[in-house]
Design a protein around this motif. Structure first.
Motif, short mmCIF file in Angstrom:
data_model
loop_
_atom_site.label_atom_id
_atom_site.label_comp_id
_atom_site.label_asym_id
_atom_site.label_seq_id
_atom_site.Cartn_x
_atom_site.Cartn_y
_atom_site.Cartn_z
N LYS A 64 -71.49 -46.99 40.84
CA LYS A 64 -70.25 -47.63 41.30
C LYS A 64 -70.29 -49.12 40.97
CE LYS A 64 -69.08 -44.18 44.79
NZ LYS A 64 -68.76 -43.92 46.21
N ASN A 65 -70.27 -50.00 41.99
CA ASN A 65 -70.18 -51.43 41.72
C ASN A 65 -71.51 -52.15 41.94
OD1 ASN A 65 -70.17 -51.11 44.56
ND2 ASN A 65 -69.14 -53.07 44.84
N LYS A 66 -72.60 -51.40 42.00
CA LYS A 66 -73.89 -52.03 42.27
C LYS A 66 -74.94 -51.67 41.23
CE LYS A 66 -73.60 -52.59 47.28
NZ LYS A 66 -74.31 -52.41 48.57
N ALA A 67 -75.84 -52.64 41.00
CA ALA A 67 -77.00 -52.39 40.16
C ALA A 67 -78.20 -52.20 41.07
CB ALA A 67 -77.24 -53.58 39.23
N TYR A 68 -78.95 -51.11 40.85
CA TYR A 68 -80.11 -50.79 41.67
C TYR A 68 -81.38 -50.96 40.84
CZ TYR A 68 -76.77 -48.89 45.02
OH TYR A 68 -75.73 -48.75 45.92
N ALA A 86 -80.64 -53.98 45.57
CA ALA A 86 -79.25 -53.70 45.22
C ALA A 86 -78.50 -55.00 44.99
CB ALA A 86 -78.58 -52.90 46.34
N VAL A 87 -77.90 -55.13 43.82
CA VAL A 87 -77.13 -56.32 43.45
C VAL A 87 -75.68 -55.91 43.24
CG1 VAL A 87 -76.86 -58.20 41.80
CG2 VAL A 87 -79.15 -57.33 42.33
N THR A 88 -74.76 -56.50 44.01
CA THR A 88 -73.34 -56.18 43.88
C THR A 88 -72.77 -56.88 42.66
OG1 THR A 88 -73.11 -55.91 46.28
CG2 THR A 88 -71.09 -56.24 45.01
N LEU A 89 -72.21 -56.11 41.74
CA LEU A 89 -71.69 -56.65 40.49
C LEU A 89 -70.21 -56.97 40.57
CD1 LEU A 89 -73.46 -54.12 38.09
CD2 LEU A 89 -74.22 -56.43 38.68
N GLU A 90 -69.48 -56.21 41.39
CA GLU A 90 -68.05 -56.42 41.56
C GLU A 90 -67.73 -56.35 43.05
OE1 GLU A 90 -66.09 -54.52 37.54
OE2 GLU A 90 -66.57 -53.16 39.17
N PRO A 91 -66.85 -57.22 43.54
CA PRO A 91 -66.51 -57.19 44.97
C PRO A 91 -65.76 -55.91 45.32
CG PRO A 91 -65.05 -58.68 43.77
CD PRO A 91 -66.13 -58.28 42.81
N SER A 92 -65.90 -55.48 46.57
CA SER A 92 -65.19 -54.30 47.04
C SER A 92 -64.50 -54.63 48.36
CB SER A 92 -66.17 -53.13 47.24
OG SER A 92 -67.05 -53.41 48.32
N GLU A 93 -63.66 -53.72 48.82
CA GLU A 93 -62.93 -53.93 50.07
C GLU A 93 -63.85 -53.87 51.29
OE1 GLU A 93 -59.86 -51.05 50.14
OE2 GLU A 93 -58.75 -51.90 48.44
N LYS A 94 -65.05 -53.33 51.11
CA LYS A 94 -65.97 -53.18 52.24
C LYS A 94 -66.68 -54.48 52.60
CE LYS A 94 -66.98 -48.35 51.10
NZ LYS A 94 -68.04 -47.38 50.75
N GLY A 95 -66.57 -55.49 51.76
CA GLY A 95 -67.24 -56.74 52.05
C GLY A 95 -68.75 -56.62 52.02
N GLU A 96 -69.28 -55.96 51.00
CA GLU A 96 -70.71 -55.73 50.89
C GLU A 96 -71.46 -57.01 50.54
OE1 GLU A 96 -70.73 -51.29 48.97
OE2 GLU A 96 -69.89 -52.93 47.79
N PRO A 97 -72.73 -57.12 50.94
CA PRO A 97 -73.51 -58.30 50.58
C PRO A 97 -73.76 -58.35 49.08
CG PRO A 97 -74.92 -56.63 51.56
CD PRO A 97 -73.50 -56.16 51.75
N ASP A 98 -73.92 -59.57 48.55
CA ASP A 98 -74.17 -59.72 47.13
C ASP A 98 -75.53 -59.14 46.73
OD1 ASP A 98 -71.77 -61.01 46.81
OD2 ASP A 98 -72.62 -63.01 47.02
#
Length: 433
Positions: A64-68, A86-98
């Motif tokens: 999805k929007n994360k690199a593991y 886990a590194v968030t590559l694209e923001p999501s509506e869930k407000g996940e940490p970077d």
């Protein structure tokens, strides 16, 4: 279905038009070279803990929007922990940490988790990260039979994919390649417990949990990828030629599957990538049916790794002793454009696959369509020089981790070994156009 029928009709008209030499659809526009823009995600410090992101021999898989990121050896020469980064590559509506570190926990109480490792094979598989093989803390090949580890990104927990025929599955290995293919997994190559190179290919059906052996590859190599139902591997001899080998996996009968070979020159007259090890090989696309293989970075090598020396071990040994050349270049190999996909859910332009139409017109007019050829990627300056902090390119390196995002034109790389033999801890996004 009306939109799909319209797409088929338009495609037939354009094909016919091409055959009579009328209506050149962007024929003069070249398909290569592609252009690339680099942007740095983050740079981690070279700390001496097992959580350090300065590492090599690790893997990066995008779900999805994360690199593991998992496994590898840190800058201090220690085996990294079995935590997932886990590194968030694209923001999501869930407000996940970077960025977050996920401890290794089983999906069920009393379940198993994988031990720390490097030189393992990994790929994104549905909502999971699939892991196979590798080397343990003692430098030995991990023998877990033909079992696959699955990190469920939804649960942030580990589970196992046990084979229904473990006695006939692939043997323990390191430095192999694992790919997702139509709700199944494909495993290629690596080195066994004795350090012998492997060129076998295996298919694991997820539903039946059954391993099936496919035709062996003609060679064993560290460069492999899977694109559009074909398994691709690259080999090279010296600085004058190379070979692209591919195995179609979508043949209706197992007996119809066989390896094909496309040789290519690598000399000043017909440029192409020189032989290398510890490089990245990924399937990318610029959209509308235009498919490429992206071949990037790596260390110069005249012979494949032997004995117990892994790809990263060889890169470090060569960089400190014989000082070979490490590459910072990127190349694309143009594959045949994909066929139109007549689906009622796709828009007519995407279903039509204009790249296929353009190639048909080029063929009718006697113009080279560019497929089965190499082009060196042109690197563009970043849009914002100030935000880059002065560094606009990761520089030459090998044994890094990489994967391609869902859009098929954005590549993420992390870490690796530089020409000095030091492990890097930076992450980069490469956008192709």
């Amino acid at each position: 279905m009306a939109e799909a029928a319209a797409a088929a009709a338009v495609y037939e008209v354009v094909e016919t038009t091409a055959q009579i030499g009328v209506g050149a659809y962007m024929v003069a526009k070249p398909t290569m070279p592609l252009k690339a823009t680099f942007s740095q995600i983050v740079t981690s410090s070279d700390d001496d803990t097992k959580l350090s992101l300065s590492r090599s021999g690790h893997t990066l898989c995008i779900v999805k929007n994360k690199a593991y990121l998992f496994g590898g050896e840190t800058a201090a020469g220690k085996l990294a922990s079995n935590d997932i980064h886990a590194v968030t590559l694209e923001p999501s509506e869930k407000g996940e940490p970077d960025y977050s570190v996920v401890p290794a926990v089983p999906d069920v109480e009393g379940g198993k988790v994988p031990v720390a490792r490097r030189g393992h094979a990994a790929c994104a598989f549905n909502i999971c990260v699939a892991i196979f093989g590798g080397i343990d803390e003692g430098g030995e090949v991990i023998n877990e039979g033909s079992m696959i580890w699955l990190f469920n990104a939804g649960k942030s927990a580990w589970e196992t994919l046990e084979s229904s025929n473990p006695d006939t599955g692939p043997q323990a290995r390191r430095d192999a390649h694992l790919f997702d293919h139509q709700n199944s997994l494909v495993l290629y190559g690596g080195y066994n417990v004795a350090g012998e190179s492997l060129k076998d290919v295996w298919h694991l059906d997820y539903m039946s949990r059954n391993w099936t052996q496919l035709p062996d590859a003609p060679i064993s190599t560290s460069n492999a990828t899977l694109s559009d139902g074909n398994l691709y591997i690259i080999s090279g001899e010296g600085g004058i030629s190379g070979d692209l080998h591919f195995l179609p996996l979508t043949a209706k009968a197992a007996g119809e599957r066989s390896w094909h070979n496309v040789p290519f020159p690598t000399n000043p007259l017909v440029p192409g990538p020189l032989a290398r090890t510890g490089a990245g090989l990924l399937p990318v696309s610029t959209g509308y049916g235009r498919q490429y293989l992206l071949y990037l970075f790596g260390a110069r090598s005249s012979t494949p790794p032997e004995g117990n020396a892994s790809t990263e071990d060889q890169s470090e040994h060569e960089s400190k002793d014989s000082q070979p050349q490490f590459w910072s270049d990127m190349w694309t190999y143009q594959l045949p454009s994909s066929q139109p996909q007549l689906k009622p859910t796709t828009n007519i332009y995407e279903a039509l696959k204009p790249a296929k139409i353009k190639d048909a017109i080029r063929g009718a007019l006697g113009v080279d369509d560019g497929k089965h050829s190499w082009g060196e990627v042109e690197v563009l300056p970043p849009a914002d020089m100030e935000s880059s902090g002065g560094k606009v390119h990761p520089g030459p390196r090998a044994s890094f981790a990489c994967d391609v995002m869902k859009d098929k034109r954005t590549v993420v790389i992390w870490g690796g070994v530089n020409p000095k033999g030091d492990r890097e801890g930076d992450g980069w996004m490469i956008k192709l156009e």
